[in-house]
Design an enzyme around this catalytic site. Structure first.
Site, PDB file in Angstrom:
ATOM      1  N   CYS A 292       7.398  47.785  18.367  1.00 35.08           N
ATOM      2  CA  CYS A 292       6.292  47.156  19.090  1.00 35.08           C
ATOM      3  C   CYS A 292       5.172  46.676  18.182  1.00 35.08           C
ATOM      4  O   CYS A 292       4.217  46.048  18.646  1.00 35.08           O
ATOM      5  CB  CYS A 292       5.750  48.132  20.129  1.00 35.08           C
ATOM      6  SG  CYS A 292       7.060  48.816  21.167  1.00 35.08           S
TER       7      CYS A 292
ATOM      8  N   HIS B  92      -3.623  48.161  21.949  1.00 32.98           N
ATOM      9  CA  HIS B  92      -2.173  48.261  22.195  1.00 32.98           C
ATOM     10  C   HIS B  92      -1.971  48.657  23.658  1.00 32.98           C
ATOM     11  O   HIS B  92      -1.120  48.091  24.337  1.00 32.98           O
ATOM     12  CB  HIS B  92      -1.567  49.290  21.241  1.00 32.98           C
ATOM     13  CG  HIS B  92      -0.079  49.320  21.260  1.00 32.98           C
ATOM     14  ND1 HIS B  92       0.694  48.204  21.008  1.00 32.98           N
ATOM     15  CD2 HIS B  92       0.799  50.334  21.491  1.00 32.98           C
ATOM     16  CE1 HIS B  92       1.981  48.523  21.096  1.00 32.98           C
ATOM     17  NE2 HIS B  92       2.070  49.809  21.392  1.00 32.98           N
TER      18      HIS B  92
ATOM     19  N   GLU C  84      -4.915  56.263  21.160  1.00 31.64           N
ATOM     20  CA  GLU C  84      -5.564  55.032  20.687  1.00 31.64           C
ATOM     21  C   GLU C  84      -7.063  55.114  20.905  1.00 31.64           C
ATOM     22  O   GLU C  84      -7.850  54.674  20.061  1.00 31.64           O
ATOM     23  CB  GLU C  84      -4.980  53.799  21.384  1.00 31.64           C
ATOM     24  CG  GLU C  84      -5.495  52.502  20.783  1.00 31.64           C
ATOM     25  CD  GLU C  84      -4.833  51.255  21.325  1.00 31.64           C
ATOM     26  OE1 GLU C  84      -5.074  50.168  20.755  1.00 31.64           O
ATOM     27  OE2 GLU C  84      -4.075  51.343  22.320  1.00 31.64           O
TER      28      GLU C  84
ATOM     29  N   LYS D 193      -1.468  44.164  28.450  1.00 34.46           N
ATOM     30  CA  LYS D 193      -0.250  44.708  29.036  1.00 34.46           C
ATOM     31  C   LYS D 193      -0.433  45.075  30.504  1.00 34.46           C
ATOM     32  O   LYS D 193       0.556  45.216  31.231  1.00 34.46           O
ATOM     33  CB  LYS D 193       0.222  45.923  28.240  1.00 34.46           C
ATOM     34  CG  LYS D 193       0.706  45.601  26.827  1.00 34.46           C
ATOM     35  CD  LYS D 193       1.170  46.845  26.098  1.00 34.46           C
ATOM     36  CE  LYS D 193       1.657  46.533  24.690  1.00 34.46           C
ATOM     37  NZ  LYS D 193       0.560  46.178  23.765  1.00 34.46           N
TER      38      LYS D 193
ATOM     39  N   HIS E 195       4.774  45.109  28.663  1.00 33.82           N
ATOM     40  CA  HIS E 195       4.923  45.334  27.229  1.00 33.82           C
ATOM     41  C   HIS E 195       6.038  44.450  26.702  1.00 33.82           C
ATOM     42  O   HIS E 195       7.211  44.653  27.015  1.00 33.82           O
ATOM     43  CB  HIS E 195       5.237  46.811  26.985  1.00 33.82           C
ATOM     44  CG  HIS E 195       5.114  47.228  25.555  1.00 33.82           C
ATOM     45  ND1 HIS E 195       5.103  46.336  24.504  1.00 33.82           N
ATOM     46  CD2 HIS E 195       5.000  48.473  24.994  1.00 33.82           C
ATOM     47  CE1 HIS E 195       4.996  46.996  23.373  1.00 33.82           C
ATOM     48  NE2 HIS E 195       4.920  48.290  23.641  1.00 33.82           N
TER      49      HIS E 195
ATOM     50  N   PHE F 285       7.336  52.427  17.681  1.00 39.57           N
ATOM     51  CA  PHE F 285       8.217  53.566  17.429  1.00 39.57           C
ATOM     52  C   PHE F 285       8.582  53.579  15.941  1.00 39.57           C
ATOM     53  O   PHE F 285       8.821  52.536  15.332  1.00 39.57           O
ATOM     54  CB  PHE F 285       9.495  53.452  18.255  1.00 39.57           C
ATOM     55  CG  PHE F 285       9.331  53.758  19.721  1.00 39.57           C
ATOM     56  CD1 PHE F 285       8.145  54.250  20.236  1.00 39.57           C
ATOM     57  CD2 PHE F 285      10.395  53.562  20.591  1.00 39.57           C
ATOM     58  CE1 PHE F 285       8.016  54.545  21.587  1.00 39.57           C
ATOM     59  CE2 PHE F 285      10.275  53.842  21.946  1.00 39.57           C
ATOM     60  CZ  PHE F 285       9.088  54.333  22.443  1.00 39.57           C
TER      61      PHE F 285
END
Length: 414
Positions: free
Chosen positions: A165, A305, A316, A337, A342, A401
């Site tokens: 991502c 994010h 975050e 998002k 996403h 990830f």
């Protein structure tokens, strides 16, 4: 005096669940329009997650010859459509630029998942000799970058990033550095993804990453809200044209904004979970600000994010507090998002397009569905309504990830 070249944004392109071009995408964000709905691509009877943010109302034959469509996976189609829009938006003429000095870097987090699933089915049912000869070129994640370079005739640096991502923000940041150090005068950069497939949805669903708020799809993605229960899969592409400032000025280009900082770090902690306190993301943000040469107090906006997962949004928020201190409470923070889902490897690029537009137009898209405050997420997330405010410096965060963290810093051009 610094020898680093200045890098500006001169073109934008997007294919998103709320608009298949930048004007529609941007108006959707400003209106707070959600692109999340029940999945139509496959039967979700056996799935606990039945919603996603699909690309809608697009006729691929408007963009490609019919004979070529069978050779190109969806993620590559998205990349090519967005790249051609960005190239045209920048006013570039392939016959008037030095093609050896203009490059492409478009990443994908997962590549041609649709192609893999389709051809595996062919293999099991019909045998090895019936597998498509286009399997490999359709599925490999670098093919979006390759096909865009072919379509636009660009022979400069050509690469593809694959960091889950964080992919697209890495691609933009790496392209920024290529131009800054003089390896190119321009780059077509961003990310593309199409992973609303039976296998990908099942995989994310079974790791309990996805929202199962199926009853009201448009309310399922709720970053930073206390009732968030997972992210919603999206798809699409975002592309930016970056140019060395003097190159852009020499051809009379319109300049949207300037890229001034880039940070990238690794957590070295866990396959999927961010490091404690979001320390890796904090270091990425600090690195970008240091690269830009500005103190945290100069920033007005963070494009987060903001995945709508319980862990990401909390950590975050902690990372933002670590970097910005008391100034964190003066920042406007929002997550695209909440409206587009996403986009995995394309997320950072769509969000970079939105951040550039925010800096250019002084309009901050909201975080949709922010209804119930979370004590651990206590900053200003621009709830539910677009806000007009002066934005000189903004940052855009992406986390992936594998412990990948990356941030770009965008400045109003002057």
């Amino acid at each position: 005096m610094s020898s680093k070249k200045r890098v500006v944004v001169t073109g934008l392109g997007a294919v998103t669940p709320i608009g298949n071009n930048v004007p529609d995408f941007w108006s959707g964000l400003c209106e707070g329009r959600s692109g999340i709905a029940p999945i139509t691509y496959f039967d979700t009877t056996d799935y606990t997650t039945k919603i996603a943010a699909e690309i809608k109302n697009i006729n691929y034959e408007d963009h490609f010859e019919r004979k070529d469509l069978k050779k190109i996976d969806l993620f590559t189609r998205f990349a090519m459509i967005a790249s051609k829009e960005a190239f045209a938006d920048a006013g570039l003429d392939r016959d008037k630029i030095d093609s050896f000095r203009f490059g492409v870097m478009i990443g994908s987090g997962m590549g041609g998942v649709w192609t893999i699933e389709e051809q595996l089915d062919v293999l099991w049912k019909k045998g090895a000799k019936r597998v498509s000869p286009f399997l490999i070129p359709k599925m490999i994640p670098n093919m979006a970058s390759g096909m865009v370079s072919i379509a636009l005739g660009l022979k400069g640096p050509n690469s593809a990033v694959c960091t889950a991502c964080a992919t697209a923000t890495h691609a933009i940041g790496d392209s920024f550095k290529l131009i800054q150090r003089g390896d190119a005068v321009g780059m077509v950069c961003g990310g593309a993804e199409s992973t609303i497939t039976p296998l990908a949805i099942a995989g994310f669903m079974n790791m309990q990453a996805l929202s199962s708020y199926n009853e009201e799809p448009t309310k399922a993605s709720r970053p930073f809200d206390a009732n968030r229960d997972g992210f919603v899969m999206g798809e699409g592409a975002g592309v930016l044209i970056l140019e060395e400032l003097e190159h852009a000025k020499a051809r009379g280009a319109r300049i949207y904004a300037e890229i001034v900082g880039y940070g990238l770090t690794g957590d070295a902690f866990h396959m999927t979970a961010p490091s404690p306190g979001g320390e890796g993301g904090a270091r990425g943000m600090k690195m970008a600000l240091d690269d830009a040469g500005i103190p945290p107090t100069e920033v007005q906006y963070v494009n987060a994010h903001g995945t709508s997962t319980p862990l990401n949004d909390k950590l975050e928020t902690q990372a933002i507090k670590t970097v910005f201190g008391d100034h964190a409470y003066k920042l406007a923070i929002s997550s695209n998002k909440s409206m587009i889902g996403h986009l995995i490897g394309a997320a950072g690029a769509a969000e970079a397009v939105a951040t550039v537009k925010t800096v250019y137009e002084n309009k901050i898209p909201c975080t949709l569905n922010y209804e119930t405050p979370d004590p651990e997420c206590d900053l200003d997330y621009v709830p539910n309504k677009m806000r007009e405010a002066e934005v000189v410096y903004a940052i855009s965060n992406s986390l992936g990830f594998g412990g990948h963290n990356t941030t770009i810093c965008i400045k109003k051009y002057a």
